[in-house]
Write a protein that holds these residues in place. Structure first.
Motif, PDB file in Angstrom:
ATOM      1  N   GLY A   1      93.801  14.090  17.662  1.00 19.06           N
ATOM      2  CA  GLY A   1      92.619  13.739  18.440  1.00 19.06           C
ATOM      3  C   GLY A   1      91.724  12.736  17.749  1.00 19.06           C
ATOM      4  O   GLY A   1      90.843  12.145  18.380  1.00 19.06           O
ATOM      5  N   GLN A   2      91.893  12.554  16.432  1.00 18.95           N
ATOM      6  CA  GLN A   2      91.096  11.572  15.684  1.00 18.95           C
ATOM      7  C   GLN A   2      91.878  10.295  15.434  1.00 18.95           C
ATOM      8  O   GLN A   2      91.385   9.192  15.673  1.00 18.95           O
TER       9      GLN A   2
ATOM     10  N   PHE B   1      83.506   8.992  10.523  1.00 21.28           N
ATOM     11  CA  PHE B   1      83.463   7.603  10.963  1.00 21.28           C
ATOM     12  C   PHE B   1      84.885   7.068  10.969  1.00 21.28           C
ATOM     13  O   PHE B   1      85.786   7.652  10.356  1.00 21.28           O
ATOM     14  N   SER B   2      85.106   6.002  11.688  1.00 23.22           N
ATOM     15  CA  SER B   2      86.466   5.472  11.851  1.00 23.22           C
ATOM     16  C   SER B   2      86.421   3.962  12.007  1.00 23.22           C
ATOM     17  O   SER B   2      85.357   3.370  12.209  1.00 23.22           O
ATOM     18  N   ARG B   3      87.588   3.347  11.900  1.00 22.26           N
ATOM     19  CA  ARG B   3      87.728   1.930  12.155  1.00 22.26           C
ATOM     20  C   ARG B   3      88.678   1.744  13.328  1.00 22.26           C
ATOM     21  O   ARG B   3      89.460   2.644  13.661  1.00 22.26           O
ATOM     22  N   THR B   4      88.611   0.586  13.948  1.00 21.94           N
ATOM     23  CA  THR B   4      89.508   0.250  15.047  1.00 21.94           C
ATOM     24  C   THR B   4      90.473  -0.836  14.592  1.00 21.94           C
ATOM     25  O   THR B   4      90.055  -1.857  14.038  1.00 21.94           O
TER      26      THR B   4
ATOM     27  N   PHE C   1      88.325   7.538   8.910  1.00 26.04           N
ATOM     28  CA  PHE C   1      88.261   7.565   7.452  1.00 26.04           C
ATOM     29  C   PHE C   1      88.370   9.013   6.962  1.00 26.04           C
ATOM     30  O   PHE C   1      87.823   9.927   7.574  1.00 26.04           O
ATOM     31  N   ILE C   2      89.115   9.185   5.883  1.00 23.85           N
ATOM     32  CA  ILE C   2      89.339  10.502   5.304  1.00 23.85           C
ATOM     33  C   ILE C   2      89.101  10.422   3.799  1.00 23.85           C
ATOM     34  O   ILE C   2      89.017   9.333   3.230  1.00 23.85           O
TER      35      ILE C   2
END
Length: 317
Positions: free
Chosen positions: A310-311, A265-268, A171-172
């Protein structure tokens, strides 16, 4: 005729160096030793007949010639990756029917290419491809109206479903181009939310709640492009992902993307299929989709936003 000394490995090394500015990181990406990376770069510069990077600066920076050559090198590598995807598509002729659903994040780039590749392989089959929001895709899969679905993971345990992770999508923060950084946007402008019934909204709101942060509830928008248009007009800031940002290319002149200042944080993004349909086909399709995502979505996003390296990345099977 291709000039002597110009190799595919050299182009891959140069692209990795341009993206990271680091011999060590380029070595990790390409699987070479650091001396081999340096040698590949020297060979490429010798073949081209000019310096592509400023060797006196750390991190490395491209020369003017290097910036010009990078555009061409990325185009060549992208076309080669696409050729690999097309050549390695499996023969799906044995299937009588195939139905697959995808989230609309892929509409601009990946979905059209995927549709043509699958249709070419389904020589005698009934083929259905639809685009729906993530939560609707899970409902269609559960109701057995889809064989496979490509969606963001909801975070819930899905009974009777096999998951093939494809991409980590961080997320950005996106803000008007007049704002210099994400922190300034948060401090000065309203928060523009996705509609709460959307999965992406639940993921963002859950993260904000865990950070024990509250924002005034003024704007809640169900359309991704409408949300990006509002940010571009200077009406506020929003949290999205690189895949969402790249879909809004028409607004990029008036948008700026920043790392999220509210914590990483991120999503898959994964391919899901029912356990009663988890044969070799989903594995082959997921492999093809990883290659398509790398060339059609991830590489262009990192070229535009190098700090995502890398993200935003493919999740190896």
């Amino acid at each position: 005729m291709v000039m002597k000394g110009l190799t595919l490995r050299g182009l891959e090394v140069f692209e990795a160096l341009a993206r990271t500015g680091s011999v060590a990181q380029a070595a990790e990406i390409t699987g070479l030793s650091q001396p081999s990376v340096s040698q590949q770069l020297r060979n490429l510069e010798k073949a081209i007949g000019t310096d592509l990077v400023d060797h006196g600066r750390r991190p490395m920076r491209l020369t003017q010639a290097g910036r010009s050559f990078l555009t061409r090198a990325q185009a060549v590598l992208s076309e080669l990756q696409m050729a690999q995807s097309e050549l390695t598509v499996m023969d799906l002729g044995h299937l009588t029917t195939l139905s697959i659903g995808l989230i609309d994040d892929f509409d601009n780039d990946l979905t059209p290419r995927l549709a043509t590749l699958l249709a070419d392989s389904l020589t005698r089959s009934k083929f259905k491809l639809i685009t729906l929001p993530s939560l609707d895709l899970f409902s269609e899969l559960e109701a057995q109206r889809l064989h496979m679905a490509v969606s963001a993971h909801s975070g819930e345990v899905l009974e009777g479903v096999v998951e093939y992770p494809l991409v980590q999508d961080p997320f950005i923060l996106v803000a008007p181009s007049s704002v210099s950084n994400g922190t300034e946007a948060v401090e000065k402008l309203p928060f523009l939310r996705y509609a709460r019934e959307q999965l992406i909204s639940r993921q963002i709101e859950g993260h904000i709640a865990r950070q024990q942060i509250e924002f005034e509830e003024r704007f809640e928008i169900g359309s991704h492009l409408a949300l990006m248009a509002m940010v571009a007009r200077g009406l506020g800031w929003a949290i999205t992902t690189p895949l969402g940002y790249m879909r809004a290319a028409r607004f990029h002149e008036d948008l700026q993307a920043h790392p999220c200042p509210l914590g990483a944080f991120s999503r898959t993004i994964s391919l899901f299929t029912r356990t009663d349909w988890s044969d070799q086909v989903p594995q082959e399709v997921s492999g093809m989709m990883r290659r398509l995502m790398q060339s059609q979505m991830i590489d262009p996003a990192i070229a535009k936003l190098p700090w995502l390296s890398g993200q935003l990345k493919v999740i190896d099977s």
